[in-house]
Design an enzyme around this catalytic site. Structure first.
Site, PDB file in Angstrom:
ATOM      1  N   LYS A 222      24.675 -14.640  19.437  1.00  0.00           N
ATOM      2  CA  LYS A 222      25.083 -14.904  20.812  1.00  0.00           C
ATOM      3  C   LYS A 222      24.121 -15.910  21.411  1.00  0.00           C
ATOM      4  CE  LYS A 222      24.436 -12.147  24.456  1.00  0.00           C
ATOM      5  NZ  LYS A 222      24.629 -11.044  25.441  1.00  0.00           N
TER       6      LYS A 222
ATOM      7  N   ARG B 180      28.859  -3.926  26.984  1.00  0.00           N
ATOM      8  CA  ARG B 180      27.922  -3.292  26.038  1.00  0.00           C
ATOM      9  C   ARG B 180      26.622  -2.905  26.722  1.00  0.00           C
ATOM     10  NH1 ARG B 180      22.997  -6.313  25.996  1.00  0.00           N
ATOM     11  NH2 ARG B 180      23.200  -8.299  24.888  1.00  0.00           N
TER      12      ARG B 180
ATOM     13  N   MET C  77      17.143  -2.207  32.815  1.00  0.00           N
ATOM     14  CA  MET C  77      18.018  -3.170  32.160  1.00  0.00           C
ATOM     15  C   MET C  77      17.767  -4.608  32.600  1.00  0.00           C
ATOM     16  SD  MET C  77      19.542  -0.879  30.423  1.00  0.00           S
ATOM     17  CE  MET C  77      20.851  -1.772  29.585  1.00  0.00           C
ATOM     18  N   GLY C  78      16.871  -4.820  33.539  1.00  0.00           N
ATOM     19  CA  GLY C  78      16.683  -6.163  34.080  1.00  0.00           C
ATOM     20  C   GLY C  78      15.730  -7.040  33.290  1.00  0.00           C
TER      21      GLY C  78
ATOM     22  N   ASP D  63      14.494  -8.906  30.384  1.00  0.00           N
ATOM     23  CA  ASP D  63      14.949  -9.406  29.084  1.00  0.00           C
ATOM     24  C   ASP D  63      14.328 -10.756  28.744  1.00  0.00           C
ATOM     25  OD1 ASP D  63      16.206 -11.018  30.908  1.00  0.00           O
ATOM     26  OD2 ASP D  63      18.242 -10.609  30.226  1.00  0.00           O
TER      27      ASP D  63
ATOM     28  N   LYS E  58       9.150 -10.774  33.142  1.00  0.00           N
ATOM     29  CA  LYS E  58       9.900  -9.886  34.029  1.00  0.00           C
ATOM     30  C   LYS E  58       9.270  -8.485  34.053  1.00  0.00           C
ATOM     31  CE  LYS E  58      14.499 -12.027  33.889  1.00  0.00           C
ATOM     32  NZ  LYS E  58      15.941 -11.760  33.628  1.00  0.00           N
TER      33      LYS E  58
END
Length: 342
Positions: A76, A117, A227-228, A230, A234
């Site tokens: 991806k 997902r 989930m932020g 990546d 961060k």
């Protein structure tokens, strides 16, 4: 990957094609299977390339993987580009190859796949790690991922209250309005503290580089779904939360390099992180899940095997996407000047 196409055919599948054939429930089943495959080392994610462009405002990345049991190989590619109007935002594409020959099989638009997902992996973490008596869900961040995460969470726990907070109050209000058809009330919190301090489960979905959740707000027994984070730099949680929590990930390597754990992993202050394993390790019985009222954290960085599994499912269900036939090459390969293939 069983799609019944001839080797010369390449499928081009857009967002509408994805939406026509996969559901959040499909995503839940796929994520469970992928986590188990990764835990058994039947699926392998390759090192991530993720870089900032134009200074610090844009990010481009490539994630790739191979799943031997399903015969899935691919990548991806995409990122975030803060351009005005329709030209900006998150965009990605998934490329599937034949795992035996490396022949190109499909290019699948990746935005909805990523949303489904990511939310499904977060929900799986809630299913495996949240307390059985969980009732209140807090969502920190009201961007494109937030609605899908709330709806997926409700597939695994009967939340009776949802609190949402965003630094941009109108976005939080808009998210609450979109969720108004749920069977439980959705409220906009005036401060992140007001949401986190009463929550049993907290989902963080921000691009923040500074903590948005403080240690003092987090109650014993809370499950935090991060989930932020990546990308390098961060951070959503105060570091001391991680240092007293039981941590689970989708990829320990990515968690400490680009995930929520990165800052705490590098710190020389405080105790070392307790990264117990992955959700797949729980599913196959290799590691324990929650113990009593401990704080648990799921650090979800997103891995390519998840994207490829979803894209392969889209391909197998044969939506109406365009089929193109690439021009033939000698022996199906492009010869490089060194005699290898490129």
């Amino acid at each position: 990957m069983n799609d019944n196409r001839t080797p010369a055919e390449v499928a081009l599948l857009g967002e509408d094609d994805v939406a026509a054939v996969v559901t959040p429930q499909d995503a839940m089943r796929e994520m469970r299977a992928v986590f188990e495959s990764m835990a058994r080392q039947e699926a392998r994610n390759f090192p991530v390339v993720r870089e900032r462009l134009r200074g610090e405002d844009s990010v481009f990345g490539v994630k790739s993987a191979y799943d031997a049991t399903r015969g899935i190989l691919g990548l991806k590619a995409g990122g975030y580009f803060p351009l005005p109007g329709e030209g900006g935002g998150h965009r990605s594409s998934i490329v599937l190859f034949d795992a035996q020959s490396s022949a190109l099989r499909a290019v699948v638009s990746g935005n909805l796949v990523t949303r489904l997902r990511t939310a499904a992996a977060a929900a799986l973490s809630i299913e495996l790690l949240a307390r059985a008596d969980t009732r209140t869900l807090a969502v920190i961040g009201a961007g494109a991922q937030a609605e899908a995460h709330v709806r997926a969470a409700l597939l695994v726990r009967p939340f009776s209250r949802v609190l949402v907070w965003s630094r941009t109050a109108p976005r939080a209000a808009a998210l609450a309005a979109r969720l108004s058809n749920l069977d439980c009330p959705v409220e906009v919190a005036s401060h992140a503290r007001d949401a986190v301090s009463v929550a049993d489960v907290v989902i963080t979905l921000t691009p923040s580089t500074q903590p948005v959740v403080e240690d003092a707000w987090v109650r014993a027994g809370t499950h935090l779904v991060c989930m932020g984070a990546d990308t390098a730099g961060k951070q959503e949680l105060e570091m001391s939360i991680l240092q007293r929590a039981a941590i689970y990930t989708d990829s320990p390597e990515q968690a400490i390099s680009i995930g929520e754990c990165q800052s705490a992993a590098r710190s020389t202050q405080g105790p070392p992180l307790a990264i117990l394993g992955t959700l797949g390790d729980i599913l196959i019985g290799r590691v324990r899940a929650r113990v009593a009222n401990e704080i648990t954290v799921y650090d979800g960085t997103g891995v390519a095997a998840q994207d490829l599994a979803m894209a392969s499912l889209v391909l197998e269900r044969r939506p109406r996407g365009e089929i193109v036939t690439p021009a033939p090459t000698r022996a199906g390969q492009v010869q490089s000047s060194t005699g290898g293939t490129s």
